[in-house]
Scaffold this active site. Structure first.
Site, PDB file in Angstrom:
ATOM      1  CB  SER A 122      -0.948   0.013   1.205  1.00 19.80           C
ATOM      2  OG  SER A 122      -2.033  -0.853   0.969  1.00 19.80           O
ATOM      3  CE  LYS A 139      -4.744   1.702  -0.197  1.00 17.86           C
ATOM      4  NZ  LYS A 139      -4.029   0.419  -0.178  1.00 17.86           N
ATOM      5  CB  SER A 156      -4.324   1.312   4.029  1.00 15.62           C
ATOM      6  OG  SER A 156      -3.406   1.019   3.019  1.00 15.62           O
ATOM      7  CE  LYS A 163      -1.263   4.002   2.454  1.00 14.11           C
ATOM      8  NZ  LYS A 163      -1.337   2.980   3.523  1.00 14.11           N
TER       9      LYS A 163
END
Length: 296
Positions: free
Chosen positions: A61, A64, A118, A225
């Site tokens: 992720s 993202k 997420s 993140k």
């Protein structure tokens, strides 16, 4: 005036002192449990530590962050409502989401929950409702990566669920540097908790940041993140402050859920004291095993 001047002098001494300390840091005295690590001083653009930073691996992720930059580069209205449909569900491989099919949420709010919590379905919906559609969005992600000099990076979906989203710690560092120039990404990715209000029908969902360091009080995090897939391990990319300096930390492929947090702590300890302390034998064994699969 003199008080202000003294404050500036004190700050200057602190900054120069840290820079001097950083230049003397011995990389033999730092260990991280993650397979790949990259640590940068953003104020001086100095690489402080790197380990296996050019090995290509799935990044889960962390993808993202690129999704967010492509959405914001398009300058689409963030207050426009976008929908969530069956095709979005299929593009996240029918994975679980609390979002109800057919409901709507503002684009900015959708991006918010994609970054901080997420939410995979959010990224699929954002990509589908991009000029040219989903395929154009993925193409824009790779075009952006190329423009940033991310030569070892490939994106195949907007969520990071596909293990063919691959990069390196060095390339992810380039991506996070670029993302740090986006105020919305900084804000959305560092929100500890957030409530999103959906329509058609009306309902609300609470979201929590996936990075425990954002939710705590001991770290000042400017961008964050996390990522996880079985094949990618636990990943973390963040900008934080240590001793008055902005640091960019990237850790890829850690076995334990809290290992990236532990690595951040080891990096901080190394910067402050010159020695990170050791990692467990099990972590060392995991690294050795993963490196043998990634490099063969």
């Amino acid at each position: 005036m003199f008080r202000h001047l003294n404050r500036l002098i004190a700050i200057g001494l602190l900054m120069s002192g840290f820079a001097a300390h950083a230049s003397k840091l011995d990389t033999a005295n730092i260990q991280t449990a993650s397979v790949s690590t990259y640590v940068t001083d953003l104020d001086t653009n100095q690489t402080l530590f790197q380990k296996n930073s050019d090995i290509v691996m799935p990044v889960a992720s962390l993808t993202k962050v690129m999704t967010a930059m492509v959405v914001l580069d398009a300058k689409l209205p963030l207050d426009e409502a976008i929908s969530f449909g069956k095709i979005d569900k299929e593009r996240i491989y029918n994975g679980y989401s609390r979002i109800r099919m057919g409901s709507t949420l503002k684009r900015g709010e959708t991006l918010h929950i994609a970054l901080m919590s997420s939410e995979n379905l959010a990224t699929a919906a954002l990509a589908r409702q991009y000029p040219g559609g989903y395929d154009a969005f993925i193409k824009a992600m790779n075009t952006k990566a190329k423009a940033l000099g991310m030569a070892d990076t490939v994106f195949v979906d907007s969520s990071g669920l596909d293990p063919n989203n691959v990069s390196t710690a060095a390339d992810i560092t380039k991506m996070i540097k670029a993302a740090y120039a986006y105020p919305k990404i900084k804000k959305y990715s560092t929100t500890p908790v957030h409530t999103a209000y959906f329509k058609k029908p009306r309902y609300k969902l609470g979201y929590t940041n996936t990075n425990a360091l954002v939710r705590g009080q001991k770290w000042k995090v400017g961008l964050s993140k996390t990522g996880y897939l079985d094949i990618a391990g636990h990943c973390l990319a963040m900008v934080t402050h240590v001793e008055g300096r902005q640091l960019l930390i990237v850790t890829l492929d850690a076995y334990g859920k809290l290992t990236p947090v532990g690595d951040a702590g080891r990096i901080k300890k190394w910067l402050q004291s010159g020695n990170s302390g050791k990692v467990s034998e099990s972590a060392m064994h995991y690294q050795k095993h993963k490196l043998s699969t990634l490099t063969n």
